[in-house]
Design an enzyme around this catalytic site. Sequence first.
Site, PDB file in Angstrom:
ATOM      1  N   ASN A 192       1.062  -1.200  -0.029  1.00 33.92           N
ATOM      2  CA  ASN A 192      -0.034   0.053  -0.105  1.00 33.92           C
ATOM      3  C   ASN A 192       1.082   1.112   0.001  1.00 33.92           C
ATOM      4  O   ASN A 192       1.667   1.537   0.915  1.00 33.92           O
ATOM      5  CB  ASN A 192      -0.957  -0.331   1.297  1.00 33.92           C
ATOM      6  N   TRP A 193       0.990   1.944  -1.016  1.00 37.47           N
ATOM      7  CA  TRP A 193       1.998   3.230  -1.078  1.00 37.47           C
ATOM      8  C   TRP A 193       1.240   4.367  -0.612  1.00 37.47           C
ATOM      9  O   TRP A 193       2.120   5.407  -0.488  1.00 37.47           O
ATOM     10  CB  TRP A 193       2.259   3.356  -2.592  1.00 37.47           C
ATOM     11  N   LYS A 194       0.115   4.434  -0.189  1.00 40.83           N
ATOM     12  CA  LYS A 194      -0.520   5.405   0.729  1.00 40.83           C
ATOM     13  C   LYS A 194      -0.303   6.812  -0.562  1.00 40.83           C
ATOM     14  O   LYS A 194      -0.270   6.675  -1.414  1.00 40.83           O
ATOM     15  CB  LYS A 194       0.077   5.770   1.976  1.00 40.83           C
ATOM     16  N   HIS A 215      -9.154   1.244   5.581  1.00 41.44           N
ATOM     17  CA  HIS A 215      -7.708   1.618   6.092  1.00 41.44           C
ATOM     18  C   HIS A 215      -7.774   2.400   7.526  1.00 41.44           C
ATOM     19  O   HIS A 215      -8.470   3.376   7.196  1.00 41.44           O
ATOM     20  CB  HIS A 215      -6.702   1.832   5.340  1.00 41.44           C
ATOM     21  N   GLU A 256      -5.852   4.870   8.413  1.00 42.46           N
ATOM     22  CA  GLU A 256      -5.827   6.279   7.964  1.00 42.46           C
ATOM     23  C   GLU A 256      -7.125   6.610   7.258  1.00 42.46           C
ATOM     24  O   GLU A 256      -7.525   8.082   7.774  1.00 42.46           O
ATOM     25  CB  GLU A 256      -4.725   6.333   7.080  1.00 42.46           C
ATOM     26  N   GLU A 282      -4.399  -4.773  10.818  1.00 38.76           N
ATOM     27  CA  GLU A 282      -3.311  -3.815  11.003  1.00 38.76           C
ATOM     28  C   GLU A 282      -3.271  -2.849  12.374  1.00 38.76           C
ATOM     29  O   GLU A 282      -4.170  -2.012  12.400  1.00 38.76           O
ATOM     30  CB  GLU A 282      -3.347  -2.891   9.828  1.00 38.76           C
ATOM     31  N   GLY A 285       3.721   2.317  10.611  1.00 38.87           N
ATOM     32  CA  GLY A 285       4.604   3.129  10.432  1.00 38.87           C
ATOM     33  C   GLY A 285       5.485   3.738  11.717  1.00 38.87           C
ATOM     34  O   GLY A 285       6.289   4.833  11.654  1.00 38.87           O
ATOM     35  N   SER A 329       4.469  -2.010   9.892  1.00 38.40           N
ATOM     36  CA  SER A 329       5.762  -2.216  10.031  1.00 38.40           C
ATOM     37  C   SER A 329       6.736  -3.761   9.706  1.00 38.40           C
ATOM     38  O   SER A 329       7.671  -4.106  10.093  1.00 38.40           O
ATOM     39  CB  SER A 329       6.360  -1.921  11.539  1.00 38.40           C
TER      40      SER A 329
HETATM   41  P1  13P Z   1       3.769   0.457   7.378  1.00 35.30           P
HETATM   42  O1  13P Z   1       4.248  -0.946   6.829  1.00 35.30           O
HETATM   43  O2  13P Z   1       4.683   1.389   6.769  1.00 35.30           O
HETATM   44  O3  13P Z   1       3.706   0.250   8.938  1.00 35.30           O
HETATM   45  O4  13P Z   1       2.193   0.436   7.075  1.00 35.30           O
HETATM   46  C1  13P Z   1       1.437  -0.453   7.196  1.00 35.30           C
HETATM   47  C2  13P Z   1       0.227  -0.107   6.417  1.00 35.30           C
HETATM   48  O5  13P Z   1      -0.627   0.882   6.903  1.00 35.30           O
HETATM   49  C3  13P Z   1      -0.274  -0.938   5.112  1.00 35.30           C
HETATM   50  O6  13P Z   1      -1.547  -0.616   4.906  1.00 35.30           O
END
Ligand code: 13P
Length: 247
Positions: free
Chosen positions: A9-11, A92, A94, A162, A168, A207
């Site tokens: 997931n590149w966000k 997600h 976020e 997650e 992150g 992570s």
């Molecule tokens: P990280 O791998 O940067 O912790 O992010 C996980 C994530 O939110 C994937 O959707």
Amino acid sequence: MRRKYICGNWKMNKTSSQARDFAEKINKFDFKNVDVLLAPSFVALESFRKNLSEKIEVASQNLSQFNDGAYTGEVSTSMLKDIGVENVIIGHSERREKFFESNEIVNAKVKKALADDFHVILCLGEALEVKAENKEVNFVKDELLKSLAGIENLQNITIAYEPIWAIGTGKTCSAEDAEKMCREIRSIINKNYGEISKEIRILYGGSVKPSNAKEILSQDNIDGVLVGGASLDADDFIEIIKAGEGL
Ligand code: 13P
């Protein structure tokens, strides 16, 4: 047998040209025993799909629960299908936390996606405060059942657990704790939806890096990973795919 699913997931990262450079690198890497998916930004999706090897799936990071019309800034399922996108990440943390997506909104999006033949990666996970009170299982159960309310067939769904405190932050949930929660999720699915619990893929995200991917992916109830930061670097992401391939 559930095939391991390695998802990135590149966000809100990478322009279309950066995505093209990534595609050039990853297309040279061959894999056989796992499924691989990447979710770039909406803007990069169309050209990324064209530049990327057919072996790799692409997903959008969101979609609208509405068909079309006066929804400024939104992207519909038909727009996505028109450019060859048939996977979507929904719910997600976020989006839930920063864009106020409630379980009801997530549920409407999942229903819309399934109605239009998308495969959905549904994200669930508790915040640190919830974990501190040992309420994470109930929290995740509530999120799962509310996000899937009124949906009977989970055939086109993958779940991603997650924990928010591990996203992150560099703080990975231990492989043992991740396995425990994914096992719980499978058992909740079994009680509520029956036999599909044996087939449905449950991913862990938070992570995940080349250094911990193998241990996480080796767990019985973890069928893949949803990777944020480490999916931005083609070499790191390839290492994570290799960790899944080697199992
Ligand atoms: P990280 O791998 O940067 O912790 O992010 C996980 C994530 O939110 C994937 O959707």
